[in-house]
Scaffold this active site. Structure first.
Site, PDB file in Angstrom:
ATOM      1  N   TYR A 205       0.834  -1.207   0.000  1.00 24.87           N
ATOM      2  CA  TYR A 205       0.000   0.000   0.000  1.00 24.87           C
ATOM      3  C   TYR A 205       0.866   1.254   0.000  1.00 24.87           C
ATOM      4  CZ  TYR A 205      -3.278   3.585   1.568  1.00 24.87           C
ATOM      5  OH  TYR A 205      -4.025   4.731   1.672  1.00 24.87           O
ATOM      6  N   LYS A 209       1.264   4.359  -2.988  1.00 23.18           N
ATOM      7  CA  LYS A 209       1.034   5.779  -2.750  1.00 23.18           C
ATOM      8  C   LYS A 209       2.284   6.609  -3.028  1.00 23.18           C
ATOM      9  CE  LYS A 209      -3.293   5.639  -1.770  1.00 23.18           C
ATOM     10  NZ  LYS A 209      -4.270   6.290  -2.671  1.00 23.18           N
ATOM     11  N   THR A 242     -13.552   6.340   6.089  1.00 25.22           N
ATOM     12  CA  THR A 242     -14.121   5.695   4.909  1.00 25.22           C
ATOM     13  C   THR A 242     -13.931   4.186   5.001  1.00 25.22           C
ATOM     14  OG1 THR A 242     -12.086   5.678   3.574  1.00 25.22           O
ATOM     15  CG2 THR A 242     -13.401   7.703   3.544  1.00 25.22           C
TER      16      THR A 242
END
Length: 325
Positions: A205, A209, A242
């Site tokens: 991850y 990014k 989220t």
């Protein structure tokens, strides 16, 4: 070796998260300035059916933009469009299917858009996933790498000529890449971008990014050198409540729920930095920035490595099968 490869990225990522939470505890969320209308401008927002992507699409439509919500959830897409139109927005919203984990799907989406003959003034590379268990796509790519980075890399390149034609001095076309503070913990494993050796979801991850920040800087340099009226910026929304956090460990997930209510940003607050990069007058003609909480910030040291930027660009072109300019 395995322990270091897995625990190292994990600890770095959670350390980044703690730093962000402390900042958010001590500082108010960014408030958008007054924005001028964007009537007639066309935008694509990936992952715009929910969360920050939806809030971004909703806000852009309220400014008068024609917003194409691109995602792989058809029913959610229909609901999102209906909700936006139900607010009496001055702009227009529509949904179009794309699966960013499939390069074939990305090409089909881009061709479908090209066939319509529309201009493109804004591309928001927002869609993403976080900390999913190890999995490979049918084309053999690691899930974080292709969804967060490589699919957007291909989409950007396939639509770049339209963005170039649509922008002009004083009214630049814009590309906004959704990065994260986790990129500070990222390491680009150029010999193993698909993380086949010592897999770590945290490392995968963070790498994806970081890739978006490297892409931002390299592409802006090329566009500026070519004299094109297109700007590219990376944004960091902070820690936002989220569905991205659904894949945390059980203990972390349990701790996240009460903490999120107090310290996390809302999706609308998280989207504000994207909208700022896309529509604020002070960002007109400004590119190559890493934006957090309404301010330009220094990104990670490795993200400024020009050699790494060029190497990632060239390798990405080879992976998706396009020529490197």
């Amino acid at each position: 070796m395995w322990l270091v490869s897995v625990l190292g990225p994990l600890l770095k990522l959670y350390f980044c998260g703690i730093r962000v939470l402390i900042y958010q505890m001590l500082n108010k969320s960014f408030t958008l300035p007054a924005l001028t209308k964007q009537n007639g401008r066309v935008a694509i927002v990936t992952g715009g059916t929910r969360g920050m992507g939806y809030e971004t699409a909703r806000h852009l439509a309220s400014l008068g933009m024609h917003v194409i919500i691109a995602g792989n959830e058809r029913e959610e897409g229909k609901v999102a469009v209906k909700k936006i139109h139900g607010e009496g927005t001055s702009g227009k919203a529509e949904y179009a299917f794309v699966d960013l984990t499939s390069l074939k799907s990305v090409r089909q989406f881009a061709q479908s858009f090209r066939d319509r003959g529309l201009p493109l003034h804004l591309l928001v590379n927002n869609a993403g996933t976080m900390l999913v268990p190890e999995q490979r796509t049918e084309e053999g790519f690691e899930f974080h790498f292709v969804l967060n980075y490589l699919g957007h890399f291909l989409l950007t390149n396939l639509l770049l000529d339209i963005l170039k034609r649509s922008g002009r001095p004083g009214f630049c076309s814009k590309i906004v890449n959704m990065s994260s503070a986790t990129h500070y913990a990222g390491i680009m494993h150029m010999d193993d971008l698909n993380r086949k050796i010592c897999y770590s979801s945290h490392g995968a991850y963070a790498q994806s990014k970081l890739g978006l920040v490297l892409l931002t800087y390299y592409l802006q340099e090329q566009l500026t050198a070519g004299g094109f009226s297109v700007t590219v910026n990376a944004v960091d929304p902070g820690m936002v409540d989220t569905a991205l956090y659904d894949n945390l460990w059980s203990l972390a997930q349990a701790m996240k729920k009460p903490v999120a209510k107090i310290l996390f940003r809302t999706p609308a607050e998280g989207a504000s930095i994207t909208v700022y990069a896309a529509a604020a007058s002070e960002m007109e003609g400004v590119g190559g920035c890493y934006l957090y909480n309404g301010e330009k910030r220094e990104s990670s040291e490795s993200s400024y490595d020009a050699e790494l930027q060029a190497k990632l660009w060239k390798t990405s072109c080879e992976l998706v099968g396009i020529k490197s300019p």
